[in-house]
Scaffold this motif. Structure first.
Motif, short mmCIF file in Angstrom:
data_model
loop_
_atom_site.label_atom_id
_atom_site.label_comp_id
_atom_site.label_asym_id
_atom_site.label_seq_id
_atom_site.Cartn_x
_atom_site.Cartn_y
_atom_site.Cartn_z
N SER A 245 0.83 -1.21 -0.10
CA SER A 245 0.00 0.08 0.04
C SER A 245 0.83 1.17 0.00
O SER A 245 1.98 1.24 0.34
N ILE A 246 0.22 2.33 -0.60
CA ILE A 246 0.97 3.50 -0.54
C ILE A 246 0.13 4.48 -0.05
O ILE A 246 -1.08 4.59 -0.43
N ILE A 247 0.59 5.42 0.89
CA ILE A 247 -0.28 6.73 1.59
C ILE A 247 0.61 7.91 1.12
O ILE A 247 1.70 7.99 1.10
N ILE A 248 -0.34 8.76 0.54
CA ILE A 248 0.17 10.19 0.27
C ILE A 248 -0.80 11.07 0.74
O ILE A 248 -1.68 11.11 0.48
N ALA A 249 -0.02 11.69 1.71
CA ALA A 249 -0.93 12.83 2.63
C ALA A 249 -0.84 13.99 1.83
O ALA A 249 0.43 14.52 1.15
N CYS A 250 -1.96 14.60 1.47
CA CYS A 250 -2.02 15.81 0.59
C CYS A 250 -2.72 17.08 1.37
O CYS A 250 -3.88 16.76 2.06
N VAL B 218 -4.94 8.14 -0.97
CA VAL B 218 -4.88 9.55 -1.09
C VAL B 218 -5.24 10.08 0.17
O VAL B 218 -6.65 10.25 0.07
N ALA B 219 -4.40 10.58 1.02
CA ALA B 219 -5.19 11.31 2.40
C ALA B 219 -5.09 12.72 2.41
O ALA B 219 -4.44 13.58 2.45
N ASP B 220 -6.53 13.13 1.97
CA ASP B 220 -6.76 14.35 1.79
C ASP B 220 -6.82 15.16 3.23
O ASP B 220 -7.94 14.93 3.95
N ASN B 221 -5.93 16.03 3.60
CA ASN B 221 -5.96 16.80 5.06
C ASN B 221 -6.85 18.00 4.85
O ASN B 221 -6.24 19.12 4.99
N GLY B 222 -8.01 17.94 4.52
CA GLY B 222 -8.84 19.11 4.58
C GLY B 222 -8.52 20.14 3.43
O GLY B 222 -8.66 21.38 3.70
N LYS C 113 -9.08 9.30 1.21
CA LYS C 113 -9.66 9.14 2.55
C LYS C 113 -9.49 10.67 3.01
O LYS C 113 -8.54 11.45 2.81
N SER C 114 -10.62 10.81 3.74
CA SER C 114 -10.54 12.39 4.11
C SER C 114 -10.16 12.55 5.58
O SER C 114 -10.95 11.51 6.35
N ASN D 295 -2.55 8.69 9.67
CA ASN D 295 -3.03 7.82 10.46
C ASN D 295 -4.44 7.49 9.93
O ASN D 295 -4.87 6.38 10.13
N GLU D 296 -5.31 8.20 9.48
CA GLU D 296 -6.59 8.05 8.65
C GLU D 296 -6.27 7.03 7.84
O GLU D 296 -7.26 5.97 7.88
N ALA D 297 -5.27 6.97 6.94
CA ALA D 297 -5.29 6.25 5.88
C ALA D 297 -4.75 4.83 6.37
O ALA D 297 -5.25 3.81 6.01
N LEU D 298 -3.88 4.97 7.54
CA LEU D 298 -3.39 3.50 8.04
C LEU D 298 -4.47 2.72 8.52
O LEU D 298 -4.21 1.50 8.46
N LYS D 299 -5.51 3.04 9.09
CA LYS D 299 -6.63 2.36 9.65
C LYS D 299 -7.28 1.58 8.38
O LYS D 299 -7.51 0.40 8.70
N SER D 300 -6.97 1.67 7.03
CA SER D 300 -7.33 0.98 6.08
C SER D 300 -6.49 0.04 5.35
O SER D 300 -6.79 -0.63 4.55
#
Length: 446
Positions: free
Chosen positions: A98-103, A130-134, A157-158, A169-174
């Motif tokens: 898996s790849i997480i990209i915090a944006c 893609v972890a969209d941080n607001g 992920k929002s 961390n929000e994306a890590l849950k999934s």
């Protein structure tokens, strides 16, 4: 370099087997010999400076700008000379990752980053979060659009709470795969970057919990500031990480491009609420008696600041993050002796930056007017070992680039300024970062 058991298993150096303990002792002995040689040669300088100031002040000044930098650099040099990178056990892994990209407001760059993920020669399945941080722009929409066009397994992920750590961390849950990679939204991957990163963690011992990729500069043509940083990433940061990786503890698995074991990541609570979240996380993982390595062939290219204000904010954040790490995980709490030593070096960094800012820089100004109280011929002894370190790393990096079919840019001006002037800029900025953390100043994330 990376896979050396604490038993007698090791890699050969000039037909002799040298295990990690022996490499550490040889490097330390060389550093101490260099220190002794430096002290002997500096005795006239020490005597003259003591007459101008006091004996204690003279020792502190010379230790800060000569003895300790020479000790650290000579340890790095010998460690690099002893370094031998083992071949991959599995050069073409097929496991899912898996790849997480915090944006945060990355609508202009996110699609291009995803294209480089799609172009990877890694054969395993890749799921992208893609972890969209607001974001207040169209980051999420552009990411979903690009994901469909590229036929990527992509989920947005929002995470509304501000802070990069919240998005990660929000994306890590999934995340359900054994390994997860973090990638910055403006970082572009070499086509084999993921394959090499996964190959390294498979080759490494079972107690390996992270592998840092090699992050280099892609916008060095923009201006002189970017040209200088190209050499910082190519030689400075890479040499430190390669040396630390040999001792099984790269101290920063940077969020811009690193791989982690999902189980251990969740066990330590994910990314912490810290301005240097990747530093604190890495030290927590090491405290669990785990290993963290560095893979120089897993190359990614990032944008570096081209305006001084942005450069200043980034470097002060890095310095502040180091202090955060020291506050959360003390060097003596590290179970691996080599990691204890490497993190202890960070305890000396505020003193070194203070000595450089308050002694070296004023000494240069005095020397310009012919007053050689602090800066004189003796201080030039620090340069040979620093140049040797840069040369050794250049040779290593040149071989990596040849294997990846990449070219080293012609950037001689940036190199000269990096070697001669970069620390003049960095030490004062680092002092600001240390001060911000000591007095718990408001965090500035961008």
């Amino acid at each position: 370099m990376f896979y050396e058991k604490e038993s007698k298993t090791s890699h050969s150096f000039k037909d002799k087997y040298i295990n990690i303990s022996q490499k550490f002792m040889i490097s330390m002995l060389f550093a101490l010999v260099w220190l002794g040689f430096s002290v002997y040669l500096s005795l006239p300088w020490l005597r003259d400076l003591s007459n101008i100031t006091t004996p204690l002040t003279a020792v502190l000044i010379i230790a800060g700008i000569g003895y300790l930098p020479g000790l650290i650099n000579s340890f790095i040099v010998m460690s690099l000379l002893l370094d031998r990178q083992p071949k991959f056990k599995t050069p073409d892994p097929h496991i899912p990752i898996s790849i997480i990209i915090a944006c945060y407001n990355e609508e202009k760059v996110i699609a291009n980053t995803l294209r480089y993920i799609k172009a990877q020669d890694f054969k395993g399945d890749i799921r992208v979060f893609v972890a969209d941080n607001g974001s207040t722009d169209l980051t999420a929409i552009q990411a979903e659009k690009a994901g469909k066009e590229l036929e990527l397994d992509l989920i947005v992920k929002s995470a509304e709470r501000p802070g990069k750590f919240n998005a990660l961390n929000e994306a890590l849950k999934s995340v359900e795969t054994e390994y997860v990679i973090t990638l910055d939204a403006d970082t572009l991957l070499h086509k084999s970057a993921i394959r090499f990163l996964v190959s390294r963690v498979i080759t490494a011992p079972a107690d390996t919990t992270a592998v840092a990729g090699s992050v280099l500069v892609r916008n060095s043509r923009d201006n002189l500031l970017a040209k200088i940083q190209e050499w910082e990433y190519f030689l400075g940061i890479a040499s430190i990480k390669r040396m630390q990786g040999m001792y099984q503890g790269t101290l920063v698995a940077q969020g811009a491009f690193s791989l982690y074991t999902t189980e251990m990541l969740k066990k330590v609570g994910g990314w912490p609420d810290a301005i240097g979240e990747d530093i604190v996380l890495t030290w927590k993982l090491l405290r669990e008696n785990k290993k963290v390595y560095f893979e120089p062939k897993a190359v990614a290219f990032t944008e570096v600041p081209t305006k001084f204000i942005h450069f200043y904010r980034q470097k002060s954040r890095w310095a502040r993050g180091m202090i955060e790490g020291l506050k959360v995980v003390k060097p003596w709490q590290q179970p691996i002796v080599y990691i204890r030593f490497l993190t202890s070096i960070n305890l000396a960094m505020p003193f070194l930056d203070m000595a450089f800012t308050l002694a070296w820089i004023p000494g240069l100004i005095l020397a310009f007017f012919g007053i050689y109280w602090i800066i004189g011929p003796m201080t030039l002894l620090v340069l040979p070992i620093a140049m040797l370190q840069n040369f050794i790393l250049y040779v290593y990096q040149r071989e990596v680039f040849r294997e990846l079919k990449l070219n080293i840019r012609n950037n001689f001006l940036g190199f000269i300024v990096f070697v001669l002037c970069y620390q003049l800029i960095m030490s004062p900025i680092s002092l600001v970062g240390y001060t911000q953390e000591i007095f718990v100043k408001k965090r500035v994330w961008k």
